[in-house]
Design an enzyme around this catalytic site. Structure first.
Site, mmCIF file in Angstrom:
data_model
loop_
_atom_site.group_PDB
_atom_site.id
_atom_site.type_symbol
_atom_site.label_atom_id
_atom_site.label_comp_id
_atom_site.label_asym_id
_atom_site.label_seq_id
_atom_site.Cartn_x
_atom_site.Cartn_y
_atom_site.Cartn_z
ATOM 1 C CG HIS A 23 -0.371 0.222 2.526
ATOM 2 N ND1 HIS A 23 -0.122 -0.817 3.409
ATOM 3 C CD2 HIS A 23 0.032 1.357 3.163
ATOM 4 C CE1 HIS A 23 0.388 -0.329 4.522
ATOM 5 N NE2 HIS A 23 0.492 0.997 4.391
ATOM 6 C CB SER A 73 3.336 1.722 6.062
ATOM 7 O OG SER A 73 2.132 1.832 6.777
ATOM 8 C CG ASP A 106 0.067 -4.227 2.836
ATOM 9 O OD1 ASP A 106 0.137 -3.628 1.746
ATOM 10 O OD2 ASP A 106 0.058 -3.640 3.947
#
Length: 533
Positions: free
Chosen positions: A279, A393, A312
């Protein structure tokens, strides 16, 4: 629970039998028993009240009749209550009776009821029964005829014993005055002491002031600097972990037509292969620029090598770099709840940020996309309380040996409002055991494989119920049918559909697993893999 991508005055009571204050006030508590000296064994009337002075109609040694009136101090035992209140008249009334030098004024006969010259009422009516006639009866004036009286003389015959208290401040007239010379000497000594004390105090203050001024010259700025700390950080400390990992952690900046975003990543090869979250770079997959910022400030452009939306995970390649420091990958299966971990990344564009915490839980089913209705990105995550915020992230979650055990991917967000969520102490990382296989497939083939069972499931009170079977898939081959409820996957209890999805994705294609159903049947299935990306 929403999962957010970590990118983003009282009156006194009356007293009975009281008299005005002037009637009972004494100097030092003394009271007079007529002009005569006390009987042998009795206290001197001028030496202060003992509570026993004064003639009384009660027999000697008898207890006082009734209670003692309030405010009179030591009251004779024969004192009784009456409606008339004794009052002391003007200072001249009774001057002779108290040993003054005036012409004298005769006291009224005992029991006559005539007013007492001192304003004390009848001589016996106010202070108890009339004493019996005796050697001390008769008026004071009749015995002395107005002559000055010496209260320290031998007892006189015929004196009357009127019971009353001396007025305030009374002093016997024949008491020799206090010597004055001694007072002057004492005063002189006191003055000398004051002078010496004042001089000493002033000298002490002066010396203290100078000492304080001299002491104030000491300054921290004058102290030498301490020796520089040259020793290495203790092994296994957060400092030690940070020193090992920071050179291998990068900031990733993505620019697309829709806008810009940023995240983190870590270097797995010296030629610039970097692991991050899907993402983080997903927007650039359809057109956009990716820039990598290294710990030393250098920058490089990068491109996508491969990505897996279901897990992911993505790998990018930085251009024009070599000999980069790489991380060491660890075993996430060894992690236990309570173990210390460190998270490193670029939260809110603050590159090289280090936070620490513990493993709060393992095998936590989490949807990284934040949509609880979608199983596309369900993770079998490591939960940690190390602070993870938007921008973390793709950064590494590291054990205290400096080994990467997870990829920070999501945070819990209790707020559903606008804007980026912040850390509330609940963050999630993709376990390295799961991510490592996907990363290796991306590096080697460009396209990873996703582990599947070949079913669609939904949650029930008992576990995960199969709603649809994929023809030719692992479930069908194992003999599973629609309607079967899966309660265990291997040794793991299945309480809902997301738990089953996370459990399947934690395995690799080709792994064999025993599945337990709600009717206690067990089947063995060999998991499949499908190419993604």
């Amino acid at each position: 629970m929403g999962m957010t991508e970590s990118n983003q005055p009282a009156q006194q009571p009356g007293q009975p039998d009281s008299v005005p204050p002037s009637a009972g006030q004494t100097d030092s508590g003394a009271r007079e028993q007529g002009p005569s000296l006390p009987e042998p064994g009795q206290p001197d009337p001028l030496q202060g009240g003992s509570g026993q002075a004064g003639a009384s109609s009660a027999s000697p040694g008898s207890a006082p009749a009734g209670g003692t009136p309030h405010g009179l101090g030591d009251v004779p035992a024969s004192f009784s209550s009456t409606s008339a209140q004794p009052q002391v008249s003007s200072p001249d009334a009774g001057q002779t009776q108290l040993g003054g030098s005036g012409p004298g004024q005769q006291l009224p006969p005992s029991g006559s009821g005539q007013p007492h010259p001192l304003g004390l009422g009848a001589t016996t009516a106010q202070f108890g029964a009339e004493p019996a006639a005796g050697p001390h009866s008769g008026s004071f004036a009749q015995q002395h005829g107005g002559a000055p009286h010496n209260p320290f003389a031998a007892p006189q015959q015929g004196l009357q014993t009127g019971q009353y208290y001396l007025p305030p401040g009374y002093q016997p007239p024949n008491v020799p005055p206090r010597p004055k010379g001694r007072g002057k000497v004492v005063a002189g000594v006191a003055a000398l002491v004051l002078i010496v004390g004042g001089f000493s105090g002033g000298l002490g203050g002066y010396l203290g002031y100078n000492f304080a001024n001299d002491s104030s010259s000491v300054s921290s700025l004058d102290s030498p600097r301490p020796a520089s700390q040259t020793s290495n950080a203790p092994a296994g400390s957060v400092e030690d972990v940070a020193n090992k990992l920071l050179p291998s952690v990068v900031q990733i900046q993505v620019t697309t037509r829709a806008g810009a975003g940023e995240g983190s990543g870590f270097i797995i090869s010296g030629n610039g292969q970097i692991v991050t979250n899907n993402h983080v770079i997903e927007g650039a997959a359809s057109g956009g620029d990716i820039k990598v910022v290294f710990q030393d400030g250098r920058t490089a452009s990068a491109k996508i090598l491969g990505r897996d939306p279901s897990s992911d995970i993505a790998v990018i390649q930085a251009d024009g770099v070599s000999n980069l420091p790489v991380v060491q990958l660890g075993n996430s299966g060894d992690m236990r709840t309570g173990q210390a971990v460190v998270a490193i990344g670029s939260p809110f564009e603050l590159s090289g940020t280090v936070t620490s915490g513990i493993v709060s839980s393992v095998n936590r089913p989490v949807s990284a996309g934040g949509d609880r209705n979608s199983q596309a990105t369900v993770l079998n995550a490591i939960q940690t309380d190390a602070a993870i915020n938007p921008g973390n992230s793709g950064g590494p979650l590291v054990n205290m040996q400096g080994q990467v055990v997870g990829i920070n991917s999501a945070i819990y967000s209790p707020s559903q409002g606008q804007g980026q969520a912040g850390s509330v102490g609940i963050g999630f990382a993709i376990p390295m055991d799961q991510a490592r296989r996907t990363i290796d497939e991306i590096v080697k083939n460009g396209k990873p494989k996703q582990t599947v069972l070949g079913v669609k499931v939904e949650s029930t009170e008992q576990g995960a119920r199969i709603s649809e079977i994929t023809g030719g898939g692992a479930a069908e081959k194992a003999g599973l049918k629609a309607g079967d409820v899966i309660t265990k996957f291997g040794d793991r209890r299945i309480d809902e559909s997301d738990t089953l999805v996370a459990a399947v994705r934690s395995k690799a294609p080709g792994d064999k697993v025993t599945i337990t159903l709600s009717d206690n049947r067990t089947v063995e299935a060999t998991l499949d893999g499908v190419e993604v990306g």
